[in-house]
Write a protein that holds these residues in place. Sequence first.
Motif, mmCIF file in Angstrom:
data_model
loop_
_atom_site.group_PDB
_atom_site.id
_atom_site.type_symbol
_atom_site.label_atom_id
_atom_site.label_comp_id
_atom_site.label_asym_id
_atom_site.label_seq_id
_atom_site.Cartn_x
_atom_site.Cartn_y
_atom_site.Cartn_z
ATOM 1 N N LEU A 295 0.830 -1.215 0.000
ATOM 2 C CA LEU A 295 0.000 0.000 0.000
ATOM 3 C C LEU A 295 0.862 1.262 0.000
ATOM 4 N N ALA A 296 1.956 1.220 0.776
ATOM 5 C CA ALA A 296 2.827 2.399 0.833
ATOM 6 C C ALA A 296 3.401 2.699 -0.550
ATOM 7 N N GLU A 297 3.771 1.661 -1.281
ATOM 8 C CA GLU A 297 4.347 1.886 -2.611
ATOM 9 C C GLU A 297 3.273 2.305 -3.610
ATOM 10 N N LEU A 298 2.076 1.738 -3.463
ATOM 11 C CA LEU A 298 0.977 2.156 -4.358
ATOM 12 C C LEU A 298 0.663 3.635 -4.146
ATOM 13 N N ALA A 299 0.776 4.072 -2.899
ATOM 14 C CA ALA A 299 0.578 5.500 -2.625
ATOM 15 C C ALA A 299 1.624 6.335 -3.362
ATOM 16 N N ARG A 300 2.865 5.843 -3.344
ATOM 17 C CA ARG A 300 3.930 6.566 -4.054
ATOM 18 C C ARG A 300 3.670 6.573 -5.567
ATOM 19 N N GLU B 269 -1.923 8.715 -4.240
ATOM 20 C CA GLU B 269 -3.152 8.577 -3.437
ATOM 21 C C GLU B 269 -2.784 8.384 -1.963
ATOM 22 N N THR B 270 -2.948 9.429 -1.161
ATOM 23 C CA THR B 270 -2.478 9.372 0.237
ATOM 24 C C THR B 270 -3.304 8.429 1.104
ATOM 25 N N ARG B 271 -4.504 8.096 0.641
ATOM 26 C CA ARG B 271 -5.365 7.173 1.385
ATOM 27 C C ARG B 271 -4.654 5.825 1.582
ATOM 28 N N TYR B 272 -3.911 5.385 0.581
ATOM 29 C CA TYR B 272 -3.216 4.091 0.683
ATOM 30 C C TYR B 272 -2.098 4.156 1.728
#
Length: 624
Positions: free
Chosen positions: A193-198, A202-205
Amino acid sequence: MRTPVHPSGGALRPLGLDEVRITGGYWGRRQQTNADATIGHCLHWLEKLGWIANFDRAATGAPFERAGREFSDSEIYKLAEAMAWEIGRTGSPELEAEFARLTERIAAAQEDDGYLNTMFGHPGQAPRYSDLEWGHELYCYGHLIQAGVARLRTRGEDAFTALARRVADHVCDAFGAGGIERICGHPEIEVALAELARATGETRYLEQARLFIERHGGRTLADAGEYYQDDMPVRAAEVLRGHAVRALYLSSGAIDVAVETGDEELFEAVRRQWHRALARRTHLTGGMGSQYQDEAFGRDFALPPDRAYSESCAGVAAVMTAWRLLLQTGDAAYADMIERVSWNVLAGAAAPDGTSFFYANPLHQRTADPDPAPDRELPHVQGGGRRAPWYDVSCCPTNLARTFAQYAIYLATADRQGIQIHQFAPCTIDTEVDGERFALAVATSYPDDGTVVVRVEANQGSERTVSLRVPVWAEGATVTGPDGETRPVAAGRAASVTAAFAPGDEIRLHLPVEPRWTMPDPRIDAVRGCAAVERGPVVLCAESVDLPGEADVAELTVDAAALPIERDGSVYVAAQVHDRDGDWPYGSPTAPDDEGKSAEVALVPFHRRATRGPASMRVWLPQS
Ligand SMILES: [Zn+2]
């Protein structure tokens, strides 16, 4: 940016698969074998065992008999990640077509609210999220999302990234504040999730990843324990503990969250845990998971070589953690560890032909086991003596495949001044430094030979710095700049050369890779009185096939007062081969010992063990 980890800040900037290309050598062959054999081999087994067909069956909505263990979906996702990086590296149209077919089958099983798992929630199955301890639903999502990130960064938005996004949104809906405020028994969702946010902005992830990290230690799992790091908050722990792969995936996720949220306390906590685990709970090979029991980090200095677990996946996970620490701090010691794990866990975990694998990587194999059947999966607890084509728990082959497909990115990084070379392999590095093109070509046959030649291919006249890691064992290393001047560089430090380089300029690094004896800390009871040989970054081992009369390695003792000798590409040690017998293996200190027959015994790289037929094997050799 075609790279699996792309922090928003840090000391070093990662490069992408389009910027670093391996052009030969061991890792070039490994990468090619991965593309030509390993990916297809994994696909074959996933079809053969019905683990992909689980998605087809789940899509029908009717009750079905499911194949494989509760986490088998994750193998398809890890393979998808391997394919995505490989497509990103080569653009293979055949693999692209295969990836599209796989995407369609996975997508068909996704439910309207984004939920996706073949083990839970279908007619006749246990309800969704009814077994967070062992069900692995969020763990599987984590691997799906990492594959989605690979795809997003190599090809952009497509059907696969869309299904990964829907899964991530579903996780935030279901597990956000006010939802199911618990964790998964196997970390992995956090780092994903942290990488998907990057990758998406999308800060929600990121917030969801942070929530999962903070919930560890909240004892939301039944029998909350050290095994799945639910015994105490991540930031309160002093050392890596419990199941090794779980601990390292969690650490990777915690680092990502700490970096993106500016949580220095959390970052320092994980860094401290890593160093303590290195100092007390890691095998010479870099293998983590010091014991068979629970595939776990054991107690401090409990490092039994024959019962070492050192799972191949823990090697992958150790590289993940070390890489994140390296990017953030710029400290080359983390790259040293990546090198140790690469050569001594990852390289040997897959056979040279890329179609059989070790699950556990013990440093001592007591029996000369026969090869497993080529057409049946091996129970993973039996893994040890020989590589198997597949396991009932087959996390390792696909994990290795995705790591080999992305391996080039671990070779080098950049910053505002120049390029840092961390791993030595023939490669090209072509990137921008401070807005200007800077390109290098590396030629080397390391670690067979200790010379690394870096040639400047392009520079626009600005002063740049090229830094080469000097491994901590490399006493006596030297570097020669384009001016022809040679100077010594200290082991464990970077050899940095700064100049207004012109194309054709060369830097030569010389690392002494001669074989050397290594002794264990006496607190490691299991190998006290033993010695091992390392050559450059490569740990060596003795195999019974190299002993006179193919004697068991248990009969071998060595004379560590004599230096190992290198001749015609092989390393030899002075040894005695015994032929001991008796009714009672103990005696008085003055009892005459059997002195054995003197022999010169060849050692081979640990990563090349078990490639010449059944053999007993050991890394740590008792001294005569
Ligand atoms: Zn594994």
